[in-house]
Design a protein around this motif. Structure first.
Motif, PDB file in Angstrom:
ATOM      1  N   SER A 130       0.940  -1.266   0.036  1.00  0.00           N
ATOM      2  CA  SER A 130      -0.019   0.037  -0.116  1.00  0.00           C
ATOM      3  C   SER A 130       1.053   1.282   0.046  1.00  0.00           C
ATOM      4  N   ALA A 131       2.044   1.248   0.678  1.00  0.00           N
ATOM      5  CA  ALA A 131       2.886   2.463   1.024  1.00  0.00           C
ATOM      6  C   ALA A 131       3.495   2.802  -0.346  1.00  0.00           C
ATOM      7  N   GLY A 132       3.876   1.810  -1.130  1.00  0.00           N
ATOM      8  CA  GLY A 132       4.535   1.999  -2.644  1.00  0.00           C
ATOM      9  C   GLY A 132       3.591   2.773  -3.255  1.00  0.00           C
ATOM     10  N   GLY A 133       2.427   2.316  -3.435  1.00  0.00           N
ATOM     11  CA  GLY A 133       1.332   2.972  -4.416  1.00  0.00           C
ATOM     12  C   GLY A 133       1.181   4.531  -3.991  1.00  0.00           C
ATOM     13  N   GLU A 134       1.055   4.493  -2.653  1.00  0.00           N
ATOM     14  CA  GLU A 134       0.914   5.935  -1.861  1.00  0.00           C
ATOM     15  C   GLU A 134       2.198   6.948  -2.034  1.00  0.00           C
ATOM     16  N   ALA A 135       3.267   6.411  -2.291  1.00  0.00           N
ATOM     17  CA  ALA A 135       4.625   6.989  -2.431  1.00  0.00           C
ATOM     18  C   ALA A 135       4.566   7.606  -3.808  1.00  0.00           C
ATOM     19  N   LEU A 136       4.031   6.674  -4.829  1.00  0.00           N
ATOM     20  CA  LEU A 136       3.985   7.241  -6.333  1.00  0.00           C
ATOM     21  C   LEU A 136       3.052   8.119  -6.417  1.00  0.00           C
ATOM     22  N   MET A 137       1.782   8.239  -5.702  1.00  0.00           N
ATOM     23  CA  MET A 137       0.779   9.147  -5.866  1.00  0.00           C
ATOM     24  C   MET A 137       1.199  10.311  -5.260  1.00  0.00           C
ATOM     25  N   GLY A 138       1.888  10.276  -4.076  1.00  0.00           N
ATOM     26  CA  GLY A 138       2.511  11.522  -3.312  1.00  0.00           C
ATOM     27  C   GLY A 138       3.626  12.314  -4.127  1.00  0.00           C
ATOM     28  N   PHE A 139       4.592  11.661  -4.672  1.00  0.00           N
ATOM     29  CA  PHE A 139       5.266  12.240  -5.568  1.00  0.00           C
ATOM     30  C   PHE A 139       4.919  12.924  -6.909  1.00  0.00           C
ATOM     31  N   GLY A 140       4.020  11.863  -7.433  1.00  0.00           N
ATOM     32  CA  GLY A 140       3.216  12.345  -8.772  1.00  0.00           C
ATOM     33  C   GLY A 140       2.469  13.810  -8.553  1.00  0.00           C
ATOM     34  N   MET A 141       1.718  13.768  -7.553  1.00  0.00           N
ATOM     35  CA  MET A 141       0.939  14.863  -7.074  1.00  0.00           C
ATOM     36  C   MET A 141       1.911  16.075  -6.852  1.00  0.00           C
ATOM     37  N   ALA A 142       2.872  15.971  -6.060  1.00  0.00           N
ATOM     38  CA  ALA A 142       3.865  16.976  -5.997  1.00  0.00           C
ATOM     39  C   ALA A 142       4.406  17.501  -7.466  1.00  0.00           C
ATOM     40  N   ALA A 143       4.820  16.570  -7.972  1.00  0.00           N
ATOM     41  CA  ALA A 143       5.371  17.101  -9.503  1.00  0.00           C
ATOM     42  C   ALA A 143       4.316  18.064 -10.337  1.00  0.00           C
ATOM     43  N   MET A 144       3.129  17.388 -10.356  1.00  0.00           N
ATOM     44  CA  MET A 144       2.052  18.040 -11.308  1.00  0.00           C
ATOM     45  C   MET A 144       1.727  19.111 -10.456  1.00  0.00           C
ATOM     46  N   ALA A 145       1.893  19.471  -9.157  1.00  0.00           N
ATOM     47  CA  ALA A 145       1.270  20.834  -8.426  1.00  0.00           C
ATOM     48  C   ALA A 145       2.210  21.954  -8.716  1.00  0.00           C
ATOM     49  N   VAL A 146       3.661  21.709  -9.134  1.00  0.00           N
ATOM     50  CA  VAL A 146       4.455  22.527  -9.361  1.00  0.00           C
ATOM     51  C   VAL A 146       3.576  23.867 -10.059  1.00  0.00           C
ATOM     52  N   PRO A 147       3.904  25.127  -9.536  1.00  0.00           N
ATOM     53  CA  PRO A 147       3.178  26.197 -10.196  1.00  0.00           C
ATOM     54  C   PRO A 147       3.763  26.457 -11.669  1.00  0.00           C
ATOM     55  N   ALA A 148       2.764  26.699 -12.459  1.00  0.00           N
ATOM     56  CA  ALA A 148       3.347  26.673 -13.946  1.00  0.00           C
ATOM     57  C   ALA A 148       4.223  28.002 -14.135  1.00  0.00           C
ATOM     58  N   ALA A 149       4.100  28.944 -13.056  1.00  0.00           N
ATOM     59  CA  ALA A 149       4.853  30.021 -13.270  1.00  0.00           C
ATOM     60  C   ALA A 149       6.373  29.803 -12.983  1.00  0.00           C
ATOM     61  N   ALA A 150       6.566  28.641 -12.284  1.00  0.00           N
ATOM     62  CA  ALA A 150       7.942  28.506 -11.818  1.00  0.00           C
ATOM     63  C   ALA A 150       8.687  27.268 -12.820  1.00  0.00           C
TER      64      ALA A 150
END
Length: 183
Positions: free
Chosen positions: A36-56
């Motif tokens: 379960s933790a492996g899938g959740e780690a993928l989600m966490g890092f994927g969401m972090a990468a996707m959430a980087v502001p477009a201005a940056a």
């Protein structure tokens, strides 16, 4: 993701910290906890990468189909795991939401990503928002302390503590709501 930069960076930090904690949970002695933790780690890092502001940083156009493929594979894995453990259906919804957001971002013209220009997008976004809002509320209630019972005195590693895993899932649910609100 578009929107103000400060909340975007806070969302990046929340999701990255959650992903990092989930990586630590992968060291658990409990097999189901590790999976379960492996899938959740993928989600966490994927969401972090996707959430980087477009201005940056505006990712290249090939990034979104890559996200869709990675999270599509994760969705298939969650679907397969849900055969034996129905709680993996939440992982399926989460990875499907990531695929959906990646596809919408890939189809959006320019760096501003006007997601609501595609037909059907507001309906899917609304359904996902309703699901994750309900999930966040239910997860928050589950974190409320229950009446204390006499424990066995066994020492549990901080990576195996169920309340920390629930808090991790809650923070990712909050992050998903925040990301979907920008669509």
């Amino acid at each position: 993701m578009h929107g103000p930069a400060s909340p975007g960076w806070l969302l990046v930090a929340l999701c990255a910290a959650t992903g990092a904690y989930c990586l630590l949970r992968m060291r658990s002695s409990v097999e189901e906890q590790r999976r379960s933790a492996g899938g959740e780690a993928l989600m966490g890092f994927g969401m972090a990468a996707m959430a980087v502001p477009a201005a940056a940083f505006t990712p290249p156009s090939w990034t979104w189909p890559l996200y869709a493929a990675v999270f599509g594979a994760a969705a298939l894995r969650a679907l397969w795991a849900a055969r034996d453990a129905p709680h993996h259906l939440h992982h399926l919804v989460g990875t499907a939401a990531m695929v959906y957001m990646a596809v919408v971002m890939a189809a959006s013209p320019g760096p501003r990503h006007h997601a609501h220009s595609a037909p059907g997008v507001p309906l899917v976004t609304g359904l996902l928002l309703a699901y994750f809002t309900g999930y966040v509320l239910l997860s928050g209630v589950r974190l409320l302390p229950a009446t204390a019972t006499a424990g066995t005195g066994a020492v549990v590693g901080w990576g195996d503590r169920p309340e920390l895993a629930r808090a991790c899932r809650l923070s990712m649910g909050i992050g998903m709501v925040a990301m979907l609100l920008t669509f």
